[in-house]
Scaffold this motif. Structure first.
Motif, PDB file in Angstrom:
ATOM      1  N   ARG A  28     -15.138  20.514  36.315  1.00 51.05           N
ATOM      2  CA  ARG A  28     -14.147  21.281  37.368  1.00 51.05           C
ATOM      3  C   ARG A  28     -12.812  21.437  37.178  1.00 51.05           C
ATOM      4  N   LEU A  29     -12.267  20.558  36.315  1.00 50.50           N
ATOM      5  CA  LEU A  29     -10.821  20.722  36.042  1.00 50.50           C
ATOM      6  C   LEU A  29     -10.955  22.010  34.869  1.00 50.50           C
ATOM      7  N   MET A  30     -11.600  22.063  34.127  1.00 50.95           N
ATOM      8  CA  MET A  30     -11.745  23.391  33.053  1.00 50.95           C
ATOM      9  C   MET A  30     -11.972  24.522  34.015  1.00 50.95           C
ATOM     10  N   ASP A  31     -12.812  24.430  35.043  1.00 55.97           N
ATOM     11  CA  ASP A  31     -13.100  25.663  36.003  1.00 55.97           C
ATOM     12  C   ASP A  31     -11.957  25.902  36.515  1.00 55.97           C
ATOM     13  N   ILE A  32     -11.334  25.240  37.088  1.00 54.81           N
ATOM     14  CA  ILE A  32     -10.109  25.602  37.842  1.00 54.81           C
ATOM     15  C   ILE A  32      -8.910  25.894  36.899  1.00 54.81           C
ATOM     16  N   VAL A  43       4.936  20.361  39.765  1.00 51.75           N
ATOM     17  CA  VAL A  43       5.735  20.850  40.781  1.00 51.75           C
ATOM     18  C   VAL A  43       6.076  19.689  41.745  1.00 51.75           C
ATOM     19  N   LEU A  44       5.203  18.514  41.782  1.00 49.69           N
ATOM     20  CA  LEU A  44       5.196  17.740  42.993  1.00 49.69           C
ATOM     21  C   LEU A  44       5.050  16.233  42.337  1.00 49.69           C
ATOM     22  N   LYS A  45       5.804  15.372  42.294  1.00 51.19           N
ATOM     23  CA  LYS A  45       5.375  13.882  41.926  1.00 51.19           C
ATOM     24  C   LYS A  45       5.251  12.998  42.991  1.00 51.19           C
ATOM     25  N   THR A  46       4.207  12.183  43.337  1.00 52.06           N
ATOM     26  CA  THR A  46       4.168  11.221  44.574  1.00 52.06           C
ATOM     27  C   THR A  46       3.194   9.847  43.829  1.00 52.06           C
ATOM     28  N   SER A  47       3.394   8.933  44.852  1.00 57.82           N
ATOM     29  CA  SER A  47       2.441   8.022  44.211  1.00 57.82           C
ATOM     30  C   SER A  47       0.995   8.128  44.463  1.00 57.82           C
ATOM     31  N   GLY A  48       0.393   8.287  43.228  1.00 55.04           N
ATOM     32  CA  GLY A  48      -0.791   8.351  43.118  1.00 55.04           C
ATOM     33  C   GLY A  48      -1.461   9.600  42.980  1.00 55.04           C
ATOM     34  N   MET A  49      -0.715  10.735  43.323  1.00 50.88           N
ATOM     35  CA  MET A  49      -1.144  12.067  43.238  1.00 50.88           C
ATOM     36  C   MET A  49       0.122  13.059  43.104  1.00 50.88           C
ATOM     37  N   ASP A  50      -0.112  13.989  41.967  1.00 46.11           N
ATOM     38  CA  ASP A  50       0.785  15.002  41.453  1.00 46.11           C
ATOM     39  C   ASP A  50       0.018  16.244  41.801  1.00 46.11           C
ATOM     40  N   ALA A  51       1.114  17.392  41.629  1.00 49.60           N
ATOM     41  CA  ALA A  51       0.842  18.685  42.033  1.00 49.60           C
ATOM     42  C   ALA A  51       1.084  19.443  40.782  1.00 49.60           C
ATOM     43  N   TYR A  52       0.491  20.268  40.220  1.00 47.79           N
ATOM     44  CA  TYR A  52       0.647  21.205  38.813  1.00 47.79           C
ATOM     45  C   TYR A  52       0.457  22.764  39.164  1.00 47.79           C
ATOM     46  N   LEU A  53       1.340  23.447  38.542  1.00 48.47           N
ATOM     47  CA  LEU A  53       1.320  24.828  38.653  1.00 48.47           C
ATOM     48  C   LEU A  53       0.537  25.422  37.657  1.00 48.47           C
ATOM     49  N   VAL A  54      -0.727  25.853  37.498  1.00 47.99           N
ATOM     50  CA  VAL A  54      -1.502  26.336  36.647  1.00 47.99           C
ATOM     51  C   VAL A  54      -2.288  27.738  36.762  1.00 47.99           C
ATOM     52  N   ARG A  55      -2.120  28.575  36.058  1.00 52.80           N
ATOM     53  CA  ARG A  55      -2.529  29.938  36.166  1.00 52.80           C
ATOM     54  C   ARG A  55      -2.188  30.394  37.473  1.00 52.80           C
ATOM     55  N   GLY A  56      -1.128  30.404  37.903  1.00 52.08           N
ATOM     56  CA  GLY A  56      -0.538  31.064  39.228  1.00 52.08           C
ATOM     57  C   GLY A  56      -1.253  30.046  40.569  1.00 52.08           C
ATOM     58  N   ALA A  57      -1.723  29.048  40.532  1.00 50.80           N
ATOM     59  CA  ALA A  57      -2.302  28.194  41.692  1.00 50.80           C
ATOM     60  C   ALA A  57      -1.517  26.861  41.325  1.00 50.80           C
ATOM     61  N   VAL A  58      -1.239  26.203  42.548  1.00 45.80           N
ATOM     62  CA  VAL A  58      -0.681  24.867  42.509  1.00 45.80           C
ATOM     63  C   VAL A  58      -2.091  24.104  43.077  1.00 45.80           C
ATOM     64  N   ILE A  59      -2.104  23.040  42.141  1.00 49.67           N
ATOM     65  CA  ILE A  59      -3.454  22.255  41.991  1.00 49.67           C
ATOM     66  C   ILE A  59      -2.968  20.499  42.430  1.00 49.67           C
ATOM     67  N   ALA A  60      -3.281  19.975  43.371  1.00 50.10           N
ATOM     68  CA  ALA A  60      -2.746  18.558  43.311  1.00 50.10           C
ATOM     69  C   ALA A  60      -4.106  17.744  42.702  1.00 50.10           C
ATOM     70  N   LEU A  61      -3.885  16.951  41.631  1.00 52.33           N
ATOM     71  CA  LEU A  61      -4.569  15.825  41.079  1.00 52.33           C
ATOM     72  C   LEU A  61      -4.185  14.386  41.266  1.00 52.33           C
ATOM     73  N   ARG A  62      -5.374  13.740  41.563  1.00 51.44           N
ATOM     74  CA  ARG A  62      -5.140  12.394  41.505  1.00 51.44           C
ATOM     75  C   ARG A  62      -4.635  11.753  40.117  1.00 51.44           C
ATOM     76  N   TYR A  63      -3.901  10.705  40.027  1.00 45.94           N
ATOM     77  CA  TYR A  63      -3.276  10.172  38.744  1.00 45.94           C
ATOM     78  C   TYR A  63      -4.566  10.049  37.981  1.00 45.94           C
ATOM     79  N   ALA A  64      -5.622   9.499  38.131  1.00 44.30           N
ATOM     80  CA  ALA A  64      -6.655   9.099  37.276  1.00 44.30           C
ATOM     81  C   ALA A  64      -7.315  10.422  36.818  1.00 44.30           C
ATOM     82  N   ASP A  65      -7.297  11.433  37.565  1.00 43.16           N
ATOM     83  CA  ASP A  65      -7.850  12.792  37.021  1.00 43.16           C
ATOM     84  C   ASP A  65      -6.857  13.471  36.057  1.00 43.16           C
TER      85      ASP A  65
END
Length: 71
Positions: A28-32, A43-65
């Protein structure tokens, strides 16, 4: 030295080297857009979840992912 995406600081950029694991989440990570050579920015750091800008989209991911993405 291996670095994982979850180690990226706010507003830092890096290029994806690989996604580890053979799970459905890795697929799924590769697909997105988290593929070899893709530029990502934290673009965002929180406890347990961060957000990343990749290929024009902002994607929130859990720390473990995000830890399964090698930069």
């Amino acid at each position: 030295m291996i670095h994982c995406l979850n180690e990226l600081n706010l507003n830092e950029t890096a290029k994806v080297d690989s996604v580890i694991g053979k799970s459905s989440m890795a697929r799924r990570l590769m697909d997105i857009g988290f593929i070899n050579g893709a530029q990502v920015e934290c673009v965002l750091k929180t406890s347990g979840m961060d957000a990343y800008l990749v290929r024009g989209a902002v994607i929130a991911l859990r720390y473990a992912d995000a830890a399964s993405i090698i930069i």
